[in-house]
Design a protein around this motif. Structure first.
Motif, mmCIF file in Angstrom:
data_model
loop_
_atom_site.group_PDB
_atom_site.id
_atom_site.type_symbol
_atom_site.label_atom_id
_atom_site.label_comp_id
_atom_site.label_asym_id
_atom_site.label_seq_id
_atom_site.Cartn_x
_atom_site.Cartn_y
_atom_site.Cartn_z
ATOM 1 N N SER A 102 35.864 60.342 44.958
ATOM 2 C CA SER A 102 34.466 60.616 44.634
ATOM 3 C C SER A 102 33.884 59.515 43.753
ATOM 4 O O SER A 102 32.717 59.131 43.909
ATOM 5 N N GLY A 103 34.696 58.985 42.841
ATOM 6 C CA GLY A 103 34.222 57.899 41.989
ATOM 7 C C GLY A 103 33.940 56.633 42.778
ATOM 8 O O GLY A 103 32.942 55.948 42.550
ATOM 9 N N ARG A 139 25.869 53.436 44.787
ATOM 10 C CA ARG A 139 25.017 52.751 43.796
ATOM 11 C C ARG A 139 24.804 51.300 44.181
ATOM 12 O O ARG A 139 23.712 50.754 44.022
ATOM 13 N N LYS A 140 25.842 50.658 44.714
ATOM 14 C CA LYS A 140 25.684 49.275 45.185
ATOM 15 C C LYS A 140 24.721 49.218 46.365
ATOM 16 O O LYS A 140 23.942 48.272 46.495
ATOM 17 N N ALA A 141 24.780 50.234 47.225
ATOM 18 C CA ALA A 141 23.863 50.285 48.361
ATOM 19 C C ALA A 141 22.420 50.429 47.884
ATOM 20 O O ALA A 141 21.498 49.830 48.452
ATOM 21 N N ILE A 142 22.215 51.208 46.836
ATOM 22 C CA ILE A 142 20.879 51.373 46.265
ATOM 23 C C ILE A 142 20.368 50.040 45.731
ATOM 24 O O ILE A 142 19.220 49.641 45.972
ATOM 25 N N ILE A 143 21.221 49.331 45.011
ATOM 26 C CA ILE A 143 20.838 48.014 44.479
ATOM 27 C C ILE A 143 20.499 47.054 45.615
ATOM 28 O O ILE A 143 19.515 46.318 45.554
ATOM 29 N N GLY A 144 21.308 47.083 46.678
ATOM 30 C CA GLY A 144 21.059 46.219 47.822
ATOM 31 C C GLY A 144 19.735 46.526 48.500
ATOM 32 O O GLY A 144 18.989 45.620 48.883
ATOM 33 N N ASP A 174 10.159 52.745 38.253
ATOM 34 C CA ASP A 174 11.263 53.650 38.574
ATOM 35 C C ASP A 174 10.822 55.092 38.369
ATOM 36 O O ASP A 174 10.231 55.441 37.340
ATOM 37 N N GLY A 175 11.116 55.934 39.347
ATOM 38 C CA GLY A 175 10.841 57.356 39.225
ATOM 39 C C GLY A 175 12.128 58.111 38.944
ATOM 40 O O GLY A 175 13.032 57.614 38.270
ATOM 41 N N SER A 176 12.254 59.294 39.490
ATOM 42 C CA SER A 176 13.445 60.103 39.252
ATOM 43 C C SER A 176 14.638 59.545 40.019
ATOM 44 O O SER A 176 14.502 58.844 41.010
ATOM 45 N N GLY A 177 15.821 59.869 39.535
ATOM 46 C CA GLY A 177 17.052 59.431 40.183
ATOM 47 C C GLY A 177 17.592 58.147 39.596
ATOM 48 O O GLY A 177 17.073 57.647 38.598
ATOM 49 N N PRO A 178 18.626 57.610 40.219
ATOM 50 C CA PRO A 178 19.198 58.069 41.499
ATOM 51 C C PRO A 178 20.076 59.306 41.345
ATOM 52 O O PRO A 178 20.662 59.539 40.296
ATOM 53 N N PHE A 179 20.142 60.067 42.414
ATOM 54 C CA PHE A 179 20.974 61.256 42.476
ATOM 55 C C PHE A 179 21.965 61.088 43.622
ATOM 56 O O PHE A 179 21.624 60.572 44.681
ATOM 57 N N ILE A 180 23.184 61.518 43.390
ATOM 58 C CA ILE A 180 24.206 61.506 44.430
ATOM 59 C C ILE A 180 24.721 62.934 44.588
ATOM 60 O O ILE A 180 25.173 63.551 43.613
ATOM 61 N N GLU A 181 24.623 63.460 45.801
ATOM 62 C CA GLU A 181 25.025 64.833 46.056
ATOM 63 C C GLU A 181 25.867 64.914 47.326
ATOM 64 O O GLU A 181 25.802 64.019 48.179
#
Length: 210
Positions: A11-12, A19-24, A145-152
């Protein structure tokens, strides 16, 4: 599911990869986004100035001089380049055959160009495309930046297949601060910008007529 059950650190790792995908994704949008449902990127911003290269799909010292001359000075400038531009940059020469960017193969690739940091970005367009080389001042780009990031995670979507769906979502927007290039004080018929984009004149002309 087998991975999640049998490896405690799974999970980690998955969270870190997302998170890397979000940055990309944000890197891509800030550089190349169209502003629809996301940030407006530097390449197509109304305030960006495009400079046509002297020879199609090549980068010459004259192109760099032209880009530098149109820059809005006073900030923290840096270059963004596609890795595909490396052969052209390494071959930069003066009017003769003297290499002026990387004169020795024994030394590393220089980290600056015209004295400003040079970064190679995976998400830059390839050599010969608009934006394969950019000179910019990032302080003129605004990010909200708004809310998040969230991972579910959910086990229900593919419950009968023993698969877990993991998603990442967040809210962000961005666009260049300026709506147009700035007239140069003392020579208002000329404009400068914090975003200077190299383009291929031949390709762009063909696209405009086709």
């Amino acid at each position: 599911d087998k991975l999640l059950r049998n490896w405690q650190a799974a999970s980690g790792l998955i969270g870190a990869q997302l998170r890397k995908a979000i940055i990309g994704w944000e890197d891509y949008q800030i550089l190349r986004g169209n502003g629809i449902g996301g940030p407006l990127g530097i390449l197509d911003a109304p305030c960006s100035i495009t400079v046509s290269r002297t020879t199609a799909s090549q980068i010459a010292i004259a192109d760099l001089r032209s880009m530098y001359a149109r820059m809005k000075f006073g900030g923290s400038l840096f270059w963004i380049a596609s890795q595909t531009t490396l052969p052209q940059l390494l071959a930069l020469a003066d009017g003769g055959s003297n290499l002026i960017f990387a004169p020795s193969a024994a030394d590393g690739v220089p980290a600056t160009l015209f004295g400003y940091p040079l970064y190679f970005a995976d998400r830059s367009p390839a050599l010969g495309s608009k934006g394969d080389l950019v000179l910019c001042d990032a302080s003129y780009y605004l990010i909200k930046d708004g809310s998040g990031p969230f991972i579910e995670a959910s086990q229900h979507v593919y419950f009968t297949s023993n698969k877990t769906v993991i998603k990442a979502f967040w809210n962000v927007d961005g666009k260049p601060w300026l709506s147009a290039a700035l007239p140069l004080e003392g020579s208002t018929s000329n404009t400068v910008s914090p975003f200077i984009v190299l383009e291929d004149a031949d390709i762009d002309a063909a696209a405009a007529t086709g």
